[in-house]
Design a protein around this motif. Structure first.
Motif, PDB file in Angstrom:
ATOM      1  N   ASP A  38       1.386  -1.183  -0.107  1.00 46.01           N
ATOM      2  CA  ASP A  38       0.256  -0.254  -0.277  1.00 46.01           C
ATOM      3  C   ASP A  38       0.672   1.081   0.333  1.00 46.01           C
ATOM      4  O   ASP A  38       2.228   0.949   0.046  1.00 46.01           O
ATOM      5  N   PRO A  39       0.159   2.421  -0.509  1.00 44.74           N
ATOM      6  CA  PRO A  39       0.989   3.966  -0.440  1.00 44.74           C
ATOM      7  C   PRO A  39       2.426   3.208   1.119  1.00 44.74           C
ATOM      8  O   PRO A  39       2.884   4.680   0.808  1.00 44.74           O
ATOM      9  N   GLN A  40       1.300   3.754   2.080  1.00 43.85           N
ATOM     10  CA  GLN A  40       2.250   3.914   3.350  1.00 43.85           C
ATOM     11  C   GLN A  40       3.609   2.630   3.891  1.00 43.85           C
ATOM     12  O   GLN A  40       4.409   2.330   4.151  1.00 43.85           O
ATOM     13  N   GLY A  41       3.906   1.845   2.864  1.00 42.99           N
ATOM     14  CA  GLY A  41       5.252   0.803   2.598  1.00 42.99           C
ATOM     15  C   GLY A  41       4.777  -0.853   3.037  1.00 42.99           C
ATOM     16  O   GLY A  41       4.934  -1.527   3.532  1.00 42.99           O
ATOM     17  N   ARG A  42       2.923  -0.899   3.850  1.00 42.00           N
ATOM     18  CA  ARG A  42       2.337  -1.364   4.171  1.00 42.00           C
ATOM     19  C   ARG A  42       2.243  -3.298   2.924  1.00 42.00           C
ATOM     20  O   ARG A  42       1.801  -2.719   2.176  1.00 42.00           O
ATOM     21  N   VAL A  43       2.821  -4.183   3.297  1.00 36.16           N
ATOM     22  CA  VAL A  43       2.971  -5.177   2.573  1.00 36.16           C
ATOM     23  C   VAL A  43       1.269  -5.646   2.442  1.00 36.16           C
ATOM     24  O   VAL A  43       0.747  -6.671   3.834  1.00 36.16           O
ATOM     25  N   LEU A  44       0.673  -6.137   1.392  1.00 40.96           N
ATOM     26  CA  LEU A  44      -1.103  -6.297   1.647  1.00 40.96           C
ATOM     27  C   LEU A  44      -1.205  -8.104   1.024  1.00 40.96           C
ATOM     28  O   LEU A  44      -1.547  -8.549   1.448  1.00 40.96           O
ATOM     29  N   CYS A  45      -0.122  -7.895  -0.009  1.00 43.35           N
ATOM     30  CA  CYS A  45      -0.327  -9.458   0.203  1.00 43.35           C
ATOM     31  C   CYS A  45       1.504 -10.106  -0.796  1.00 43.35           C
ATOM     32  O   CYS A  45       1.778  -8.765  -1.253  1.00 43.35           O
ATOM     33  N   CYS A  46       1.463 -11.195  -0.885  1.00 43.98           N
ATOM     34  CA  CYS A  46       2.974 -11.297  -0.828  1.00 43.98           C
ATOM     35  C   CYS A  46       3.217 -12.940  -0.896  1.00 43.98           C
ATOM     36  O   CYS A  46       1.706 -13.780  -0.718  1.00 43.98           O
ATOM     37  N   PHE A  47       3.573 -13.524  -2.333  1.00 46.98           N
ATOM     38  CA  PHE A  47       3.268 -14.882  -3.093  1.00 46.98           C
ATOM     39  C   PHE A  47       4.784 -15.223  -3.635  1.00 46.98           C
ATOM     40  O   PHE A  47       5.660 -14.186  -4.257  1.00 46.98           O
ATOM     41  N   LEU A  48       4.902 -16.161  -3.365  1.00 43.81           N
ATOM     42  CA  LEU A  48       6.640 -16.518  -4.770  1.00 43.81           C
ATOM     43  C   LEU A  48       6.365 -17.226  -6.052  1.00 43.81           C
ATOM     44  O   LEU A  48       5.211 -18.049  -5.841  1.00 43.81           O
ATOM     45  N   TRP A  49       6.398 -16.910  -6.504  1.00 41.12           N
ATOM     46  CA  TRP A  49       5.998 -17.188  -8.166  1.00 41.12           C
ATOM     47  C   TRP A  49       7.313 -17.661  -9.267  1.00 41.12           C
ATOM     48  O   TRP A  49       8.486 -16.843  -8.834  1.00 41.12           O
ATOM     49  N   VAL A  50       6.987 -19.517  -8.446  1.00 40.74           N
ATOM     50  CA  VAL A  50       8.839 -19.719  -9.217  1.00 40.74           C
ATOM     51  C   VAL A  50       8.940 -20.684 -10.400  1.00 40.74           C
ATOM     52  O   VAL A  50       7.755 -21.022 -10.369  1.00 40.74           O
ATOM     53  N   PRO A  51       9.983 -20.037 -11.056  1.00 40.73           N
ATOM     54  CA  PRO A  51       9.554 -21.240 -12.796  1.00 40.73           C
ATOM     55  C   PRO A  51      10.401 -21.930 -11.781  1.00 40.73           C
ATOM     56  O   PRO A  51      10.859 -22.283 -10.671  1.00 40.73           O
ATOM     57  N   GLY A  52       9.790 -23.154 -12.909  1.00 33.62           N
ATOM     58  CA  GLY A  52       9.784 -24.883 -12.298  1.00 33.62           C
ATOM     59  C   GLY A  52      11.041 -25.392 -12.637  1.00 33.62           C
ATOM     60  O   GLY A  52      11.770 -25.941 -11.749  1.00 33.62           O
ATOM     61  N   GLU A  53      11.833 -24.674 -12.842  1.00 34.77           N
ATOM     62  CA  GLU A  53      13.335 -25.168 -12.902  1.00 34.77           C
ATOM     63  C   GLU A  53      13.977 -24.180 -11.571  1.00 34.77           C
ATOM     64  O   GLU A  53      14.988 -25.258 -11.450  1.00 34.77           O
ATOM     65  N   VAL A  54      13.362 -23.419 -11.351  1.00 30.76           N
ATOM     66  CA  VAL A  54      14.345 -22.712  -9.471  1.00 30.76           C
ATOM     67  C   VAL A  54      13.462 -24.128  -8.675  1.00 30.76           C
ATOM     68  O   VAL A  54      14.174 -24.043  -8.072  1.00 30.76           O
ATOM     69  N   GLY A  55      12.469 -24.254  -9.163  1.00 26.52           N
ATOM     70  CA  GLY A  55      11.877 -24.848  -7.743  1.00 26.52           C
ATOM     71  C   GLY A  55      11.786 -25.594  -7.264  1.00 26.52           C
ATOM     72  O   GLY A  55      11.196 -26.541  -5.537  1.00 26.52           O
ATOM     73  N   LYS A  56      12.593 -26.567  -8.577  1.00 28.04           N
ATOM     74  CA  LYS A  56      13.723 -27.707  -7.015  1.00 28.04           C
ATOM     75  C   LYS A  56      14.539 -27.658  -6.116  1.00 28.04           C
ATOM     76  O   LYS A  56      15.522 -26.277  -7.013  1.00 28.04           O
ATOM     77  N   VAL A  57      14.642 -27.980  -4.794  1.00 25.25           N
ATOM     78  CA  VAL A  57      15.741 -27.631  -4.360  1.00 25.25           C
ATOM     79  C   VAL A  57      16.363 -28.970  -3.325  1.00 25.25           C
ATOM     80  O   VAL A  57      15.625 -30.087  -2.882  1.00 25.25           O
ATOM     81  N   SER A  58      17.365 -29.220  -3.593  1.00 30.37           N
ATOM     82  CA  SER A  58      18.002 -30.340  -3.000  1.00 30.37           C
ATOM     83  C   SER A  58      18.343 -30.084  -1.776  1.00 30.37           C
ATOM     84  O   SER A  58      17.850 -29.048  -1.317  1.00 30.37           O
ATOM     85  N   THR A  59      18.678 -31.632  -1.513  1.00 32.55           N
ATOM     86  CA  THR A  59      19.021 -31.350   0.037  1.00 32.55           C
ATOM     87  C   THR A  59      20.148 -30.756   0.294  1.00 32.55           C
ATOM     88  O   THR A  59      20.099 -29.557   1.867  1.00 32.55           O
ATOM     89  N   TRP A  60      21.427 -30.763  -0.097  1.00 30.57           N
ATOM     90  CA  TRP A  60      22.514 -29.627  -0.044  1.00 30.57           C
ATOM     91  C   TRP A  60      21.808 -28.141   0.806  1.00 30.57           C
ATOM     92  O   TRP A  60      22.650 -27.356   1.080  1.00 30.57           O
ATOM     93  N   GLU A  61      20.757 -27.874  -0.950  1.00 28.30           N
ATOM     94  CA  GLU A  61      20.388 -26.818  -0.734  1.00 28.30           C
ATOM     95  C   GLU A  61      19.151 -26.115   0.615  1.00 28.30           C
ATOM     96  O   GLU A  61      19.337 -25.108   1.506  1.00 28.30           O
ATOM     97  N   MET A  62      19.053 -26.716   0.919  1.00 29.13           N
ATOM     98  CA  MET A  62      17.768 -26.632   2.075  1.00 29.13           C
ATOM     99  C   MET A  62      18.450 -26.619   3.031  1.00 29.13           C
ATOM    100  O   MET A  62      18.475 -25.404   4.123  1.00 29.13           O
ATOM    101  N   ILE A  63      19.722 -27.715   3.348  1.00 30.85           N
ATOM    102  CA  ILE A  63      20.534 -27.437   4.716  1.00 30.85           C
ATOM    103  C   ILE A  63      21.402 -26.805   4.783  1.00 30.85           C
ATOM    104  O   ILE A  63      21.422 -25.743   5.776  1.00 30.85           O
ATOM    105  N   THR A  64      22.098 -25.656   3.775  1.00 27.25           N
ATOM    106  CA  THR A  64      22.820 -24.839   3.424  1.00 27.25           C
ATOM    107  C   THR A  64      22.219 -23.375   3.808  1.00 27.25           C
ATOM    108  O   THR A  64      22.741 -22.213   4.061  1.00 27.25           O
ATOM    109  N   SER A  65      20.731 -23.511   3.313  1.00 26.23           N
ATOM    110  CA  SER A  65      19.307 -21.803   3.922  1.00 26.23           C
ATOM    111  C   SER A  65      19.287 -22.209   5.510  1.00 26.23           C
ATOM    112  O   SER A  65      18.755 -21.468   5.487  1.00 26.23           O
ATOM    113  N   GLY A  66      19.831 -22.902   6.061  1.00 24.17           N
ATOM    114  CA  GLY A  66      19.522 -23.228   7.691  1.00 24.17           C
ATOM    115  C   GLY A  66      18.730 -23.896   7.792  1.00 24.17           C
ATOM    116  O   GLY A  66      17.956 -23.665   9.157  1.00 24.17           O
ATOM    117  N   MET A  67      18.132 -25.108   6.550  1.00 21.31           N
ATOM    118  CA  MET A  67      16.493 -25.672   7.310  1.00 21.31           C
ATOM    119  C   MET A  67      16.957 -26.694   8.625  1.00 21.31           C
ATOM    120  O   MET A  67      16.810 -27.464   9.296  1.00 21.31           O
TER     121      MET A  67
END
Length: 131
Positions: A38-67
């Motif tokens: 909104d004009p005050q900078g509040r997030v009204l709605c957000c989502f991840l729009w992930v291209p299919g080739e990016v959406g596949k996450v390896s176990t290593w990526e999950m581990i290194t991202s903090g999971m």
């Protein structure tokens, strides 16, 4: 629920997991985060729009991202419930997309609408802008 306990605990755990997921997806593709502000900078709605080739996450990526912190933050049973859910997702149609079709696919992930704006069409309008 993947996260069990009080509503406050579940909300905190989901916020942490969402932040970890957004950070990981943004590191793979800087344009995945979409939404309305909104004009005050509040997030009204957000989502991840992930291209299919990016959406596949390896176990290593999950581990290194903090999971790797998940069982320490939330317990081993939570990790096992999440693992079971991820295994089930792999057997769905989205989990079985061939590499050549993945480039033609986009995944909608983690859509949220601010509580004050739920039921007012904000989420629908946000999706229409990207479809």
């Amino acid at each position: 629920f993947i996260f069990q306990g009080t509503q406050e605990y579940r909300q905190e755990a989901l916020e942490w997991m969402l932040e970890s997921n957004i950070t990981l997806m943004l590191s793979k593709c800087p344009t995945v985060l979409r939404g309305f502000v909104d004009p005050q900078g509040r997030v009204l709605c957000c989502f991840l729009w992930v291209p299919g080739e990016v959406g596949k996450v390896s176990t290593w990526e999950m581990i290194t991202s903090g999971m790797w912190k998940l069982p320490f933050r939330c317990g081993l049973s939570t990790m096992l419930r999440l693992s079971s859910l991820l295994d089930a997702m792999k057997t769905t149609a989205m989990g079985n997309i061939s590499p050549d079709r993945a480039q033609q696919t986009v995944l909608l992930q983690r859509m949220v609408v601010h509580p004050d704006y739920q039921g007012k069409g904000i989420g629908s309008r946000a999706l229409k802008t990207v479809l």
